[in-house]
Write a protein that holds these residues in place. Structure first.
Motif, short mmCIF file in Angstrom:
data_model
loop_
_atom_site.label_atom_id
_atom_site.label_comp_id
_atom_site.label_asym_id
_atom_site.label_seq_id
_atom_site.Cartn_x
_atom_site.Cartn_y
_atom_site.Cartn_z
N UNK A 153 3.66 3.31 -16.92
CA UNK A 153 4.97 3.86 -17.36
C UNK A 153 6.12 3.20 -16.61
N UNK A 154 5.94 1.93 -16.35
CA UNK A 154 7.08 1.13 -15.86
C UNK A 154 7.19 1.02 -14.35
N UNK A 155 6.23 1.56 -13.59
CA UNK A 155 6.28 1.40 -12.13
C UNK A 155 5.26 0.33 -11.77
N UNK A 156 5.72 -0.93 -11.76
CA UNK A 156 4.78 -2.05 -11.66
C UNK A 156 3.87 -1.96 -10.44
N UNK A 157 4.36 -1.37 -9.36
CA UNK A 157 3.53 -1.33 -8.14
C UNK A 157 2.65 -0.09 -8.06
N UNK A 173 -12.75 10.45 -27.17
CA UNK A 173 -11.50 9.99 -26.54
C UNK A 173 -11.79 8.95 -25.46
N UNK A 174 -12.84 9.23 -24.69
CA UNK A 174 -13.17 8.32 -23.60
C UNK A 174 -13.60 6.97 -24.16
N UNK A 175 -14.41 7.01 -25.23
CA UNK A 175 -14.87 5.75 -25.85
C UNK A 175 -13.67 4.95 -26.38
N UNK A 176 -12.74 5.68 -26.96
CA UNK A 176 -11.56 5.01 -27.54
C UNK A 176 -10.58 4.58 -26.44
N UNK A 177 -10.89 4.92 -25.19
CA UNK A 177 -10.00 4.54 -24.08
C UNK A 177 -8.71 5.33 -24.08
N UNK A 178 -8.75 6.52 -24.69
CA UNK A 178 -7.52 7.33 -24.79
C UNK A 178 -7.13 7.85 -23.41
N UNK A 179 -5.87 7.68 -23.09
CA UNK A 179 -5.38 8.14 -21.80
C UNK A 179 -4.94 9.60 -21.93
N UNK A 180 -5.49 10.51 -21.07
CA UNK A 180 -5.10 11.92 -21.20
C UNK A 180 -3.61 12.13 -20.97
N UNK A 181 -2.98 11.15 -20.37
CA UNK A 181 -1.54 11.30 -20.09
C UNK A 181 -0.68 10.51 -21.09
N UNK A 182 -1.28 10.11 -22.23
CA UNK A 182 -0.52 9.39 -23.25
C UNK A 182 0.72 10.17 -23.65
N UNK A 183 1.84 9.50 -23.70
CA UNK A 183 3.07 10.17 -24.13
C UNK A 183 3.81 10.84 -22.98
N UNK A 184 3.17 10.94 -21.81
CA UNK A 184 3.82 11.59 -20.66
C UNK A 184 4.42 10.55 -19.70
N UNK A 208 -6.17 12.47 -2.26
CA UNK A 208 -5.86 13.84 -2.70
C UNK A 208 -4.90 13.72 -3.88
N UNK A 209 -4.96 14.69 -4.78
CA UNK A 209 -4.13 14.61 -5.98
C UNK A 209 -2.64 14.66 -5.65
N UNK A 210 -1.81 14.13 -6.55
CA UNK A 210 -0.37 14.14 -6.35
C UNK A 210 0.29 15.14 -7.28
N UNK A 211 1.21 15.96 -6.75
CA UNK A 211 1.95 16.90 -7.62
C UNK A 211 3.04 16.10 -8.33
N UNK A 212 3.03 16.21 -9.65
CA UNK A 212 3.85 15.32 -10.47
C UNK A 212 4.53 16.12 -11.58
N UNK A 213 5.74 15.73 -11.90
CA UNK A 213 6.37 16.32 -13.09
C UNK A 213 6.06 15.40 -14.26
N UNK A 214 5.51 15.93 -15.32
CA UNK A 214 5.18 15.13 -16.50
C UNK A 214 6.09 15.54 -17.65
N UNK A 215 6.74 14.56 -18.25
CA UNK A 215 7.60 14.86 -19.40
C UNK A 215 7.05 14.12 -20.61
N UNK A 216 6.77 14.86 -21.67
CA UNK A 216 6.20 14.25 -22.87
C UNK A 216 7.32 13.76 -23.78
N UNK A 217 6.99 12.78 -24.61
CA UNK A 217 8.00 12.29 -25.57
C UNK A 217 8.48 13.41 -26.49
N UNK A 218 7.64 14.44 -26.70
CA UNK A 218 8.06 15.55 -27.57
C UNK A 218 8.88 16.61 -26.81
N UNK A 219 9.19 16.33 -25.54
CA UNK A 219 10.08 17.23 -24.80
C UNK A 219 9.36 18.18 -23.85
#
Ligand code: UGB
Length: 598
Positions: free
Chosen positions: A333-337, A71-82, A303-314
């Motif tokens: 995901x659309x937040x240019x900054x 996955x790392x070699x393929x540049x796969x993002x662990x948050x793909x779809x979220x 420090x890590x950020x607490x985030x709500x993640x929503x996948x395309x599959x719901x």
């Protein structure tokens, strides 16, 4: 196979497994039987440990590594779809009616709690050679982190018993996860200090094992460059704590004892226990299965950020996104900054301080399924853009706050935000790095960690009605900090805001240059003004009222340079030392009621 010495049947199995997993290179250089046999046997002993300490054994480790490396070699993002969004949680205000109610609820619940301290890290960023638990959290009293943690748990135990109407047998267990780097010094620190007042049976050390390093994308295990009969190993991360708790049998033991909450915390946060009663109260009132403690966080702060993640599959989850991943995820995901401060001056994603409160019952149910295995990641440093070879060996890692990733959507996952001044002051950065932190962001150094204790205690007393002088600004080791009066107290003096209010009366004041250290449980400050240094010690059976006006030359902070080796390292990293010029020291060693009027 020719070159194997006489092995036990288990070791033969391990050898077969390694060969089947494509690890023949580990034996390729072995000489004929009879040569280096002892080394060969030690090799298998190590393999056996590596196999036993990973859920699913080395076969799983190698399989997981291959998949994550691909996955790392393929540049796969662990948050793909979220898609990330700002989650909602409990936001507490120190000292208001809700906070006081939650502190009482949390204190009551503490008798059903167990504490788990992850302390396997060496703290490379801090550049301190010893274990971080042995560092003083403040140098007014010289109390080290471990002593403070233990005394806080003991105080909570007493306070919880008092609220429990008669059931006063509670012993709150403490588990410390250590590693090869920290195990022996942690044990020595405990033993040489009589466990800081805990029973030795109350504290349990669980040592995490390191994991095998990987040489390439095929997950060939790396040999130690200094020992061809050893597999090179590196730390696997604090996520190991879940598998260790599960395999130790402690979770089921606690379940049988009727315990309800498991509280995880880290090695150097001297403020944490000020936040624990209220956050445990939140867990209890809300019935949270997972409650992460958080603070407002500056954008890009480490420090890590607490985030709500929503996948395309719901699917949705509320989870920590590590600081190096949040910004790219937002940009993708659309937040240019990316991760930027909002109008409050903080990132809208609260900062994870890695204090987790888990409800025991659902935690055990989940671990029965997973064995405590936590979603892992790999971070190889590639030689070039072909991503075919590494600059140095890598390994899989995991983080304890990723536990909720495998939970079903029905799990009650929440978080609690508290003011940073109250809840979070870790000691992670060395003076040089701290001095380079962008202005306005926290230093997370020994200097800022100590100053944060004084600030929090000053602010709490102020809220309780004590007149506390404003701080002055000063620079230590290149870091500008607020210097408040150096006020410290033992956890048994006060754990909650209500405790503090009961211990201070009207008409108290403390000047900025003052130091006040309260070391007795039943010490009452009433109509007391301090301009200098006051230290009050008293046994639990002595009830002491201190009143009047204390004035002396006091204790003075003297600047020192962190490069000045005439001071011990734990002092140098603060950039100051305390010159104890003059003080009023009161010490009550006999039971009874006393009043001291100055
Ligand atoms: N630790 C272990 O016990 N074993 C290990 O293998 C590694 C560490 P760091 P980190 O609160 O500021 C975490 O190194 O990992 C212990 C969160 O991931 O101090 O960079 C170690 O002894 C992050 O989201 O921190 O970052 C220590 O007690 C954020 O919350 C603890 O694990 C950050 O902490 C943390 O190790 C924070």
């Amino acid at each position: 196979q020719r070159n194997l010495p006489v092995l036990s049947s288990d070791q033969v199995e391990l050898a077969r497994m390694l060969l089947a997993e494509g690890q023949a290179h580990l034996f390729a250089h072995w000489p004929e039987p009879g040569v280096d046999d002892q080394n060969k046997r030690s090799f298998f002993e190590q393999v056996s440990r590596l196999n036993a300490s990973y859920p699913g054994g080395l076969v799983s480790y190698i399989k997981n590594a291959r998949s994550l490396l691909a996955d790392s070699k393929a540049g796969k993002n662990p948050y793909d779809g979220f898609t990330p969004s700002v989650p909602s949680g409990e936001i507490l205000t120190f000292g208001d009616a809700n906070f006081i109610m939650l502190e009482e609820e949390g204190t009551k619940e503490a008798r059903n709690a167990v504490f788990v301290l992850v302390a396997g890290g060496l703290g490379e960023r801090l550049g301190y050679k010893g274990i971080k638990l042995a560092l003083p959290l403040e140098t007014t009293t010289g109390t080290c982190f471990l002593q403070h943690y233990i005394e806080s748990i003991l105080a909570l135990q007493v306070a919880s018993c008092k609220l429990s109407q008669g059931q006063c047998e509670t012993i709150i267990p403490l588990v410390i996860m250590t590693s090869d780097d920290t195990h022996v010094p942690t044990l020595q620190l405990l033993e040489s200090n009589s466990y800081f007042g805990m029973k030795d049976t109350q504290v349990k050390l669980l040592k995490q094992e390191k994991v095998a390093c990987l040489d390439d994308n095929d997950a060939h295990l790396a040999l130690d460059p200094n020992d061809k009969y050893r597999i090179q190993t590196k730390p696997h991360g604090h996520g190991d704590v879940h598998a260790l708790l599960y395999s130790s049998g402690l979770l089921s033991q606690w379940q049988k004892e009727g315990r309800k909450w498991v509280l995880f915390f880290q090695d150097t946060n001297g403020l944490l226990f000020k936040a624990i009663p209220a956050s445990l109260g939140v867990s209890s009132m809300k019935g949270y299965h997972v409650n992460s403690l958080a603070v407002p966080r500056k954008a890009k702060e480490a420090i890590g950020g607490i985030t709500k993640l929503t996948h395309t599959d719901g699917r949705t989850m509320v989870i920590n996104v590590e600081y190096n991943q949040l910004d790219p995820l937002l940009r993708a995901t659309g937040h240019a900054d990316g991760d930027v401060n909002c109008e409050t001056g903080f990132s809208p994603y609260p900062g994870n301080i890695n204090q987790l409160i888990l409800q025991l019952e659902p935690y055990i149910e989940e671990l029965k399924k997973t064995g405590g295995a936590i979603a892992e990641f790999v971070n190889p440093k590639y030689k070039d853009s072909t991503k075919t070879s590494f600059k140095s060996s890598t390994r899989l890692e995991c983080m304890m706050q990723d536990y909720p990733k495998t939970l079903p959507p029905s799990a009650r996952v929440g978080f609690t935000v508290m003011d940073t001044w109250l809840a979070y002051a870790p000691v992670k950065n060395n003076p040089e790095d701290a001095a380079k932190v962008p202005k306005g962001n926290p230093y997370h150094s020994a200097t800022s960690g100590e100053m944060a204790i004084y600030r929090a205690n000053s602010l709490i007393l102020r809220k309780a009605g004590v007149q506390i002088a404003d701080p002055v600004l000063d620079v230590f080791n290149g870091q500008e900090v607020e210097v408040w009066p150096r006020i410290t107290w033992k956890p048994k003096w006060a754990l909650t805001f209500s405790d503090v209010k009961k211990k201070v009366g009207d008409g108290c004041s403390i000047s900025q240059r003052s130091t006040v250290a309260v070391k007795g449980q039943n010490v009452f400050l009433d109509g007391l003004s301090v301009d200098g240094t006051l230290v009050v010690s008293a046994i639990d059976e002595a009830e002491v009222k201190v009143t009047g006006s204390v004035k002396n030359k006091g204790w003075i902070l003297k600047h020192i340079d962190y490069k000045d080796c005439s001071f011990p390292e734990e002092i140098r990293i603060r950039g100051f030392t305390i010159d104890k010029v003059d003080q009023l020291e009161l010490n009550y060693t006999e039971p009874g009621k006393f009043e001291f009027r100055s």
